[in-house]
Design an enzyme around this catalytic site. Structure first.
Site, PDB file in Angstrom:
ATOM      1  N   SER A 195     -55.556 -23.798  47.683  1.00 31.50           N
ATOM      2  CA  SER A 195     -55.023 -25.018  47.060  1.00 31.50           C
ATOM      3  C   SER A 195     -54.030 -25.765  47.942  1.00 31.50           C
ATOM      4  O   SER A 195     -53.041 -26.316  47.453  1.00 31.50           O
ATOM      5  CB  SER A 195     -54.418 -24.698  45.693  1.00 31.50           C
ATOM      6  OG  SER A 195     -55.437 -24.260  44.812  1.00 31.50           O
TER       7      SER A 195
ATOM      8  N   GLU B 145     -64.567 -15.233  48.916  1.00 32.58           N
ATOM      9  CA  GLU B 145     -65.822 -15.506  48.201  1.00 32.58           C
ATOM     10  C   GLU B 145     -66.942 -14.610  48.719  1.00 32.58           C
ATOM     11  O   GLU B 145     -67.804 -14.159  47.959  1.00 32.58           O
ATOM     12  CB  GLU B 145     -66.191 -16.992  48.320  1.00 32.58           C
ATOM     13  CG  GLU B 145     -65.305 -17.837  47.406  1.00 32.58           C
ATOM     14  CD  GLU B 145     -65.060 -19.262  47.877  1.00 32.58           C
ATOM     15  OE1 GLU B 145     -65.794 -19.754  48.747  1.00 32.58           O
ATOM     16  OE2 GLU B 145     -64.113 -19.885  47.370  1.00 32.58           O
TER      17      GLU B 145
ATOM     18  N   GLU C 108     -55.007 -15.804  52.125  1.00 38.15           N
ATOM     19  CA  GLU C 108     -55.502 -16.622  51.019  1.00 38.15           C
ATOM     20  C   GLU C 108     -55.470 -15.808  49.732  1.00 38.15           C
ATOM     21  O   GLU C 108     -56.433 -15.085  49.428  1.00 38.15           O
ATOM     22  CB  GLU C 108     -56.945 -17.055  51.289  1.00 38.15           C
ATOM     23  CG  GLU C 108     -57.120 -17.914  52.510  1.00 38.15           C
ATOM     24  CD  GLU C 108     -58.384 -18.774  52.406  1.00 38.15           C
ATOM     25  OE1 GLU C 108     -58.257 -19.990  52.492  1.00 38.15           O
ATOM     26  OE2 GLU C 108     -59.474 -18.213  52.201  1.00 38.15           O
TER      27      GLU C 108
ATOM     28  N   HIS D  91     -64.011 -14.048  54.123  1.00 42.75           N
ATOM     29  CA  HIS D  91     -63.499 -14.927  53.061  1.00 42.75           C
ATOM     30  C   HIS D  91     -63.636 -14.227  51.704  1.00 42.75           C
ATOM     31  O   HIS D  91     -64.619 -13.508  51.479  1.00 42.75           O
ATOM     32  CB  HIS D  91     -64.271 -16.249  53.062  1.00 42.75           C
ATOM     33  CG  HIS D  91     -63.634 -17.267  52.165  1.00 42.75           C
ATOM     34  ND1 HIS D  91     -63.850 -17.284  50.814  1.00 42.75           N
ATOM     35  CD2 HIS D  91     -62.758 -18.263  52.425  1.00 42.75           C
ATOM     36  CE1 HIS D  91     -63.135 -18.273  50.272  1.00 42.75           C
ATOM     37  NE2 HIS D  91     -62.459 -18.883  51.238  1.00 42.75           N
TER      38      HIS D  91
ATOM     39  N   ASN E 180     -62.538 -25.583  55.489  1.00 40.56           N
ATOM     40  CA  ASN E 180     -63.622 -24.712  55.046  1.00 40.56           C
ATOM     41  C   ASN E 180     -64.436 -25.511  54.029  1.00 40.56           C
ATOM     42  O   ASN E 180     -64.044 -25.641  52.879  1.00 40.56           O
ATOM     43  CB  ASN E 180     -63.035 -23.441  54.404  1.00 40.56           C
ATOM     44  CG  ASN E 180     -64.117 -22.548  53.814  1.00 40.56           C
ATOM     45  OD1 ASN E 180     -65.307 -22.774  54.034  1.00 40.56           O
ATOM     46  ND2 ASN E 180     -63.713 -21.539  53.055  1.00 40.56           N
ATOM     47  N   TRP E 181     -65.536 -26.043  54.512  1.00 39.62           N
ATOM     48  CA  TRP E 181     -66.343 -26.905  53.635  1.00 39.62           C
ATOM     49  C   TRP E 181     -67.123 -26.108  52.598  1.00 39.62           C
ATOM     50  O   TRP E 181     -67.702 -26.684  51.685  1.00 39.62           O
ATOM     51  CB  TRP E 181     -67.342 -27.723  54.474  1.00 39.62           C
ATOM     52  CG  TRP E 181     -66.738 -28.881  55.201  1.00 39.62           C
ATOM     53  CD1 TRP E 181     -65.408 -29.238  55.242  1.00 39.62           C
ATOM     54  CD2 TRP E 181     -67.446 -29.856  55.985  1.00 39.62           C
ATOM     55  NE1 TRP E 181     -65.248 -30.368  56.002  1.00 39.62           N
ATOM     56  CE2 TRP E 181     -66.485 -30.772  56.472  1.00 39.62           C
ATOM     57  CE3 TRP E 181     -68.777 -30.039  56.322  1.00 39.62           C
ATOM     58  CZ2 TRP E 181     -66.836 -31.861  57.287  1.00 39.62           C
ATOM     59  CZ3 TRP E 181     -69.120 -31.113  57.132  1.00 39.62           C
ATOM     60  CH2 TRP E 181     -68.161 -32.021  57.601  1.00 39.62           C
ATOM     61  N   LYS E 182     -67.229 -24.806  52.776  1.00 41.31           N
ATOM     62  CA  LYS E 182     -68.044 -23.967  51.887  1.00 41.31           C
ATOM     63  C   LYS E 182     -69.477 -24.532  51.828  1.00 41.31           C
ATOM     64  O   LYS E 182     -69.941 -25.066  52.833  1.00 41.31           O
ATOM     65  CB  LYS E 182     -67.386 -23.872  50.503  1.00 41.31           C
ATOM     66  CG  LYS E 182     -65.906 -23.471  50.646  1.00 41.31           C
ATOM     67  CD  LYS E 182     -65.247 -23.067  49.377  1.00 41.31           C
ATOM     68  CE  LYS E 182     -63.785 -22.714  49.670  1.00 41.31           C
ATOM     69  NZ  LYS E 182     -63.085 -22.161  48.524  1.00 41.31           N
TER      70      LYS E 182
ATOM     71  N   GLY F 115     -59.841 -25.797  51.777  1.00 43.17           N
ATOM     72  CA  GLY F 115     -61.165 -25.928  51.175  1.00 43.17           C
ATOM     73  C   GLY F 115     -61.366 -27.313  50.588  1.00 43.17           C
ATOM     74  O   GLY F 115     -61.630 -28.288  51.295  1.00 43.17           O
ATOM     75  N   GLY F 116     -61.200 -27.423  49.286  1.00 36.42           N
ATOM     76  CA  GLY F 116     -61.475 -28.657  48.546  1.00 36.42           C
ATOM     77  C   GLY F 116     -60.880 -29.916  49.184  1.00 36.42           C
ATOM     78  O   GLY F 116     -61.548 -30.954  49.255  1.00 36.42           O
TER      79      GLY F 116
ATOM     80  N   GLY G 172     -59.026 -22.665  45.106  1.00 34.26           N
ATOM     81  CA  GLY G 172     -59.761 -23.575  44.233  1.00 34.26           C
ATOM     82  C   GLY G 172     -59.169 -23.738  42.841  1.00 34.26           C
ATOM     83  O   GLY G 172     -59.820 -24.281  41.951  1.00 34.26           O
TER      84      GLY G 172
HETATM   85  P1  PGA Z   1     -59.173 -24.336  48.450  1.00 34.32           P
HETATM   86  O1  PGA Z   1     -60.002 -23.224  49.239  1.00 34.32           O
HETATM   87  O2  PGA Z   1     -58.349 -25.085  49.474  1.00 34.32           O
HETATM   88  O3  PGA Z   1     -60.196 -25.204  47.805  1.00 34.32           O
HETATM   89  O4  PGA Z   1     -58.295 -23.612  47.479  1.00 34.32           O
HETATM   90  C1  PGA Z   1     -59.472 -22.554  50.347  1.00 34.32           C
HETATM   91  C2  PGA Z   1     -60.456 -21.554  50.881  1.00 34.32           C
HETATM   92  O5  PGA Z   1     -61.195 -20.949  50.089  1.00 34.32           O
HETATM   93  O6  PGA Z   1     -60.516 -21.326  52.102  1.00 34.32           O
END
Ligand code: PGA
Length: 250
Positions: free
Chosen positions: A213, A97, A167, A95, A9-11, A234-235, A173
């Site tokens: 994470s 967010e 999640e 998601h 997930n590159w956001k 994500g990250g 994050g």
């Molecule tokens: P993260 O994000 O791996 O940076 O914690 C995961 C996500 O939001 O899908």
């Protein structure tokens, strides 16, 4: 055995040019890794750019959101048909967010899931409790209600293209992933919720991903858990070399 589904997930990261450069570095490193299904969920503007590059590989493309409508006066939105035309086969829905920053509720998430499924997209449907909810001991109740409300009106076998990503919001994050015990318990619980509501076939078939994470050094432990069928990253997916290492560690 089902392959592990590892989704990035590159956001809101990377331009189309940056996405192309990433993929040119990534694929030679990830090519040859066996038993993993790789999905890159990228910004809308990267989909067309990446489509020709992923075509001759086993990597699938995904978006990070979708509107539920066919078309219309929805300024700024992207429809399922617009996505499938770019070559995207997956889409992240619900998601945390989007839920938190853009006020998406279960009802909207449900509409998006219906729309994605009816257009042949494979949703990665996200659920997860906040830290406050976990501290109050409400995590299972919250997650069960997100799962059931999100999937309202959908039944097996329409569910066969859906994956669920657990999640926990406090793990996203933050560098603090759920412990294997916390992730394992919740995944087993989600499996039970699915079995009760949709039957054994659905419960067995729906991949359950863990997200929050996930890194190169904890992926193995998390994906070795019985009810964890993959990860949403994500990250740690933003660097081609690191992400390919993470995938081979899974
Ligand atoms: P993260 O994000 O791996 O940076 O914690 C995961 C996500 O939001 O899908």
């Amino acid at each position: 055995m089902k392959p592990l589904l590892i989704a990035a997930n590159w956001k809101m990261h990377k331009t189309a040019a940056e996405a192309k450069a990433y993929f040119k570095e990534f694929w030679p490193l990830a090519n040859g890794v066996k038993g993993k299904l790789i999905v890159l969920c990228v910004p809308f503007t990267c989909l067309h750019a990446l489509a020709p590059l992923v075509q001759k590989t086993t990597v699938c493309l995904g978006a990070q959101d979708v509107h539920f409508g066919e078309e219309g006066a929805f300024t700024g939105e992207i429809s399922p048909r617009m996505l499938t035309e770019t070559g995207a086969s997956y889409v992240i829905v619900g998601h945390s967010e989007r839920r938190k920053l853009f006020h998406e509720d279960d009802e909207l998430v449900n509409k998006k899931l219906h729309a994605a499924i009816s257009h042949g997209l494979k949703p990665i449907f996200c659920v997860g409790e906040s830290l406050e909810q976990r501290n109050q001991g409400k995590e299972k109740k919250v997650v069960a209600s997100q799962v059931l409300n999100g999937l309202k009106g959908i039944s097996w076998p329409s569910l066969r293209n859906v994956s669920i990503a657990y999640e926990p919001v406090w793990a996203i994050g933050t560098g603090v992933a759920a412990t294997p015990k916390q992730a394992g318990e919740m995944h087993t619980f989600i499996r039970e919720v699915l079995e009760k509501e949709f039957g054994q076939d659905a419960a067995k078939a729906i991949p359950l991903l863990y997200g929050g994470s996930v890194k190169t050094d904890n992926i193995k432990e998390l994906t070795s858990l019985e009810d964890v069928d993959g990860a949403l990253v994500g990250g740690a997916s933003l660097d081609a070399e690191k992400f390919s290492e993470l995938i081979s560690n899974a």
